[in-house]
Write an enzyme that holds these catalytic residues in place. Structure first.
Site, PDB file in Angstrom:
ATOM      1  N   ARG A 160     -18.061  52.291  -6.923  1.00 54.83           N
ATOM      2  CA  ARG A 160     -18.376  52.708  -5.551  1.00 54.83           C
ATOM      3  C   ARG A 160     -17.606  53.976  -5.174  1.00 54.83           C
ATOM      4  O   ARG A 160     -18.120  54.833  -4.468  1.00 54.83           O
ATOM      5  CB  ARG A 160     -18.067  51.582  -4.553  1.00 54.83           C
ATOM      6  CG  ARG A 160     -19.117  50.482  -4.577  1.00 54.83           C
ATOM      7  CD  ARG A 160     -19.164  49.690  -3.290  1.00 54.83           C
ATOM      8  NE  ARG A 160     -17.891  49.149  -2.890  1.00 54.83           N
ATOM      9  CZ  ARG A 160     -17.458  47.931  -3.153  1.00 54.83           C
ATOM     10  NH1 ARG A 160     -18.210  47.101  -3.835  1.00 54.83           N
ATOM     11  NH2 ARG A 160     -16.278  47.515  -2.738  1.00 54.83           N
TER      12      ARG A 160
ATOM     13  N   ARG B  69      -7.923  42.971  -0.518  1.00 55.17           N
ATOM     14  CA  ARG B  69      -8.835  42.519   0.539  1.00 55.17           C
ATOM     15  C   ARG B  69      -9.859  41.532  -0.023  1.00 55.17           C
ATOM     16  O   ARG B  69     -10.162  40.518   0.588  1.00 55.17           O
ATOM     17  CB  ARG B  69      -9.542  43.718   1.184  1.00 55.17           C
ATOM     18  CG  ARG B  69     -10.407  43.320   2.378  1.00 55.17           C
ATOM     19  CD  ARG B  69     -10.896  44.519   3.139  1.00 55.17           C
ATOM     20  NE  ARG B  69     -12.014  45.161   2.465  1.00 55.17           N
ATOM     21  CZ  ARG B  69     -12.545  46.310   2.838  1.00 55.17           C
ATOM     22  NH1 ARG B  69     -12.060  46.966   3.860  1.00 55.17           N
ATOM     23  NH2 ARG B  69     -13.574  46.815   2.193  1.00 55.17           N
TER      24      ARG B  69
ATOM     25  N   LYS C 123     -12.255  53.922   7.180  1.00 57.02           N
ATOM     26  CA  LYS C 123     -13.117  54.814   7.959  1.00 57.02           C
ATOM     27  C   LYS C 123     -13.712  54.117   9.179  1.00 57.02           C
ATOM     28  O   LYS C 123     -13.693  54.668  10.278  1.00 57.02           O
ATOM     29  CB  LYS C 123     -14.235  55.319   7.038  1.00 57.02           C
ATOM     30  CG  LYS C 123     -15.110  56.371   7.618  1.00 57.02           C
ATOM     31  CD  LYS C 123     -15.968  57.021   6.542  1.00 57.02           C
ATOM     32  CE  LYS C 123     -16.798  56.045   5.749  1.00 57.02           C
ATOM     33  NZ  LYS C 123     -18.122  55.780   6.305  1.00 57.02           N
TER      34      LYS C 123
ATOM     35  N   ARG D  60     -25.725  62.549   4.828  1.00 56.35           N
ATOM     36  CA  ARG D  60     -25.438  62.127   3.452  1.00 56.35           C
ATOM     37  C   ARG D  60     -26.014  63.078   2.417  1.00 56.35           C
ATOM     38  O   ARG D  60     -25.727  62.939   1.236  1.00 56.35           O
ATOM     39  CB  ARG D  60     -26.004  60.725   3.197  1.00 56.35           C
ATOM     40  CG  ARG D  60     -25.167  59.625   3.773  1.00 56.35           C
ATOM     41  CD  ARG D  60     -25.681  58.278   3.332  1.00 56.35           C
ATOM     42  NE  ARG D  60     -25.044  57.211   4.050  1.00 56.35           N
ATOM     43  CZ  ARG D  60     -24.032  56.508   3.589  1.00 56.35           C
ATOM     44  NH1 ARG D  60     -23.539  56.767   2.414  1.00 56.35           N
ATOM     45  NH2 ARG D  60     -23.512  55.539   4.309  1.00 56.35           N
TER      46      ARG D  60
ATOM     47  N   ARG E 156     -13.907  37.498  -1.911  1.00 57.26           N
ATOM     48  CA  ARG E 156     -15.108  38.253  -2.299  1.00 57.26           C
ATOM     49  C   ARG E 156     -15.083  38.478  -3.809  1.00 57.26           C
ATOM     50  O   ARG E 156     -14.523  39.439  -4.305  1.00 57.26           O
ATOM     51  CB  ARG E 156     -15.143  39.594  -1.564  1.00 57.26           C
ATOM     52  CG  ARG E 156     -15.341  39.424  -0.071  1.00 57.26           C
ATOM     53  CD  ARG E 156     -14.879  40.619   0.701  1.00 57.26           C
ATOM     54  NE  ARG E 156     -15.884  41.655   0.770  1.00 57.26           N
ATOM     55  CZ  ARG E 156     -15.825  42.664   1.630  1.00 57.26           C
ATOM     56  NH1 ARG E 156     -14.827  42.762   2.470  1.00 57.26           N
ATOM     57  NH2 ARG E 156     -16.768  43.577   1.639  1.00 57.26           N
TER      58      ARG E 156
END
Length: 196
Positions: free
Chosen positions: A146, A129, A15, A90, A135
């Protein structure tokens, strides 16, 4: 060409990357609520001071404050002929506020670009990723959580815009240019063609 757009999409759908590309193509600013908060906090504006107090306390920034920050940002000269909103609205209250704000200015929203993608494919993309970037906090469980939070929070907003025929679904899987071309085609089919 003016364009007043919103982009939504699950984590990992690209996005942020596509928001910048769409905004550049239409010659409008890409406006992220996260960026608005950071800018106001950094500049020490009254709204920024209030937002920082809440964020430092781990509190959710209420709709009223978020709405004021967005209204202030949309009043800046670069947004006169349009914008691409990322991360706003939101909540349904924010949808109503944005409607009223645009109506007051004699404007309306042109389209809501929704990047859609298979959840498992996005999880794979984010795990890769995370591995590439080291990470360790991005494991499959947190990534899937999420995704769920995104779907729960975004479904009512997308539904409200879909009822008005504003949502344009675009496959978010593929190369950056490939997805970008799909977005431009989808918007062109609604009479929105890029070109500054």
């Amino acid at each position: 060409m003016s364009a007043r757009l919103i982009i939504v999409g699950p984590p990992g759908a690209g996005k942020g990357t596509q928001a910048g590309r769409i905004a550049d193509a239409f010659g409008v600013p890409a406006i992220s609520t996260g960026d608005i908060f950071r800018k106001n906090v950094a500049e020490g504006t009254p709204l920024g001071v209030e937002a920082k107090k809440l964020m430092d306390a781990g509190e959710y920034v209420p709709d009223e404050l978020t709405n004021e920050l967005v209204k202030s940002r949309l009043a800046e000269p670069d947004a006169e002929h349009g914008f691409l909103l990322d991360g706003y609205p939101r909540t349904l209250n924010q949808v109503e506020y944005l409607d009223a704000l645009l109506t007051e200015q004699g404007e309306r929203l042109d389209a809501v670009v929704q990047l859609v993608a298979d959840q498992d494919a996005l999880v794979e993309r984010l795990l890769k990723r995370a591995e590439d970037q080291g990470r360790s906090d991005d494991n499959e469980e947190t990534i899937r959580r999420r995704q769920e939070v995104y779907l729960d929070q975004t479904a009512p907003i997308v539904g409200a815009y879909a009822d008005r025929g504003l949502v344009v679904d675009v496959d978010g899987l593929g190369g950056i240019d490939e997805v970008g071309d799909r977005i431009q085609s989808a918007l062109a089919s609604r009479g929105l063609t890029a070109g500054v």
